[in-house]
Motif scaffolding. Structure first.
Motif, mmCIF file in Angstrom:
data_model
loop_
_atom_site.group_PDB
_atom_site.id
_atom_site.type_symbol
_atom_site.label_atom_id
_atom_site.label_comp_id
_atom_site.label_asym_id
_atom_site.label_seq_id
_atom_site.Cartn_x
_atom_site.Cartn_y
_atom_site.Cartn_z
ATOM 1 N N ALA A 169 0.841 -1.208 0.000
ATOM 2 C CA ALA A 169 0.000 0.000 0.000
ATOM 3 C C ALA A 169 0.869 1.249 0.000
ATOM 4 C CB ALA A 169 -0.954 0.002 1.197
ATOM 5 N N GLN A 181 0.862 4.185 -2.732
ATOM 6 C CA GLN A 181 0.700 5.574 -2.300
ATOM 7 C C GLN A 181 1.859 6.436 -2.786
ATOM 8 O OE1 GLN A 181 0.128 6.250 1.895
ATOM 9 N NE2 GLN A 181 0.050 8.477 1.614
ATOM 10 N N ALA A 228 -5.850 6.428 1.320
ATOM 11 C CA ALA A 228 -7.072 5.610 1.269
ATOM 12 C C ALA A 228 -7.169 4.873 -0.066
ATOM 13 C CB ALA A 228 -8.305 6.473 1.496
ATOM 14 N N ALA A 229 -6.855 5.545 -1.157
ATOM 15 C CA ALA A 229 -6.903 4.906 -2.476
ATOM 16 C C ALA A 229 -5.918 3.745 -2.540
ATOM 17 C CB ALA A 229 -6.613 5.923 -3.573
ATOM 18 N N ARG A 245 -4.629 1.982 -0.047
ATOM 19 C CA ARG A 245 -5.060 0.886 0.830
ATOM 20 C C ARG A 245 -6.244 0.132 0.222
ATOM 21 N NH1 ARG A 245 -3.813 0.930 6.614
ATOM 22 N NH2 ARG A 245 -1.973 2.215 6.893
ATOM 23 N N THR A 246 -7.141 0.850 -0.428
ATOM 24 C CA THR A 246 -8.278 0.206 -1.084
ATOM 25 C C THR A 246 -7.793 -0.696 -2.210
ATOM 26 O OG1 THR A 246 -9.728 2.044 -0.505
ATOM 27 C CG2 THR A 246 -10.423 0.647 -2.354
ATOM 28 N N LEU A 247 -6.889 -0.194 -3.031
ATOM 29 C CA LEU A 247 -6.355 -0.981 -4.141
ATOM 30 C C LEU A 247 -5.597 -2.209 -3.646
ATOM 31 C CD1 LEU A 247 -5.103 2.057 -6.236
ATOM 32 C CD2 LEU A 247 -6.965 0.499 -6.904
ATOM 33 N N GLY A 286 -5.880 -3.686 -0.719
ATOM 34 C CA GLY A 286 -6.826 -4.585 -0.062
ATOM 35 C C GLY A 286 -7.630 -5.403 -1.053
ATOM 36 N N ALA A 287 -8.075 -4.771 -2.120
ATOM 37 C CA ALA A 287 -8.825 -5.492 -3.153
ATOM 38 C C ALA A 287 -7.944 -6.538 -3.824
ATOM 39 C CB ALA A 287 -9.382 -4.513 -4.180
ATOM 40 N N ILE A 290 -10.745 -3.436 -10.450
ATOM 41 C CA ILE A 290 -10.365 -2.894 -9.138
ATOM 42 C C ILE A 290 -10.035 -1.406 -9.257
ATOM 43 C CG2 ILE A 290 -8.560 -2.946 -7.362
ATOM 44 C CD1 ILE A 290 -8.498 -6.046 -7.814
ATOM 45 N N SER A 327 -12.867 1.018 -9.755
ATOM 46 C CA SER A 327 -13.748 1.278 -8.612
ATOM 47 C C SER A 327 -13.228 2.360 -7.689
ATOM 48 C CB SER A 327 -13.936 -0.018 -7.817
ATOM 49 O OG SER A 327 -12.744 -0.356 -7.130
ATOM 50 N N VAL A 328 -12.024 2.880 -7.983
ATOM 51 C CA VAL A 328 -11.395 3.894 -7.128
ATOM 52 C C VAL A 328 -11.255 5.202 -7.906
ATOM 53 C CG1 VAL A 328 -9.282 4.479 -5.867
ATOM 54 C CG2 VAL A 328 -10.142 2.140 -5.829
#
Length: 187
Positions: free
Chosen positions: A123, A127, A147-148, A150-152, A154-155, A181, A184-185
Motif C-alpha cells: 500500500a 501511495q 485511502a486509495a 489501501r483500497t487498491l 486490499g482489493a 479494481i 472502482s477507485v
C-alpha cells in the motif's frame, strides 16, 4: 549458482509448501544442500530470509519513479495492481500460516519491524506512486492517496486470497480484475 541463491530458492519452495510458521531454517538449509550455520552466514534470521524471498523470488512492483509521467495514471495503477495480484498469490501461502499462532505472529511482527518491513509495504508503494503523480498534477489534489492505495492493495489481497483458497496459482484473468479494481477507485 551461488550459495545465497540456492538458499533463497530452497526457502521459496519450503516457505510456500509449509508456510513461515511451520518452516524451519534447518529444513531450508537441508533443502539448499547446506548447513544451518552456513544459512546464517547469509541471513540473520527467518524474517530476513522471508524478506529475501519476497524481494528476490516473488513478483515485484514497478518502482514508482519509473512510472511517473508515463502512460496514464489509470494504466500505471492497473499495472501495479496486476503485479500486486501476482505478488500476493505467491506470498499469501507463505505468510498466512503465521496468523494462527499469536506468539509466532508477535515474534514475526517484531522481526519484520527490525528489518523495516511489514504488510503495509504494498500500500505504501502504491501511495508513493499516487503521491508522485499528485505532485506532477496528474492526480487530483482532493484524492486521498493513502485511502486509495489501501483500497487498491486490499482489493488485490482479497482477490489473491480467493484464488489461493480455491487452489489456483494465479488470479484468473488478472488483467481484467486489475482494471475492475482500479475502475472502482477515484483517481
Amino acid at each position: 549458482m551461488s550459495t545465497r541463491d540456492r538458499i533463497l530458492d530452497a526457502a521459496a519452495t519450503v516457505l510456500r509448501e509449509r508456510g513461515i510458521a511451520r518452516a524451519t531454517t534447518k529444513e531450508i538449509a537441508r533443502a539448499a544442500g547446506c548447513s544451518e550455520a552456513l544459512l546464517y552466514k547469509y541471513f540473520a534470521d527467518k524474517q530476513e530470509l522471508f524478506l529475501g524471498v519476497l524481494t528476490e523470488r516473488s513478483p515485484q512492483l514497478d518502482p514508482p519513479h519509473d512510472l511517473v509521467g508515463r502512460r496514464t495514471v489509470v494504466e500505471n495503477v492497473t499495472t501495479l495492481v496486476r503485479q500486486l495480484l501476482a505478488f500476493y498469490v505467491r506470498s499469501f501461502p507463505m505468510a498466512a500460516s503465521i496468523l494462527g499462532a499469536p506468539e509466532l505472529l508477535a515474534a514475526h511482527r517484531a522481526g519484520l519491524h527490525r528489518h523495516g518491513a511489514g504488510p503495509e509495504g504494498p500500500a505504501r508503494h502504491l501511495q508513493a506512486y499516487l503521491d508522485a503523480e499528485a505532485a506532477a498534477g496528474r492526480v487530483s489534489a482532493d484524492v486521498d492517496t493513502e485511502a486509495a492505495a489501501r483500497t487498491l492493495a486490499g482489493a488485490a489481497l482479497i482477490e489473491a486470497f480467493l484464488a489461493v483458497y480455491t487452489g489456483l496459482t494465479e488470479v484468473p484473468d488478472a488483467e481484467a480484475r486489475a482494471r475492475a479494481i482500479v475502475g472502482s477507485v477515484r483517481l
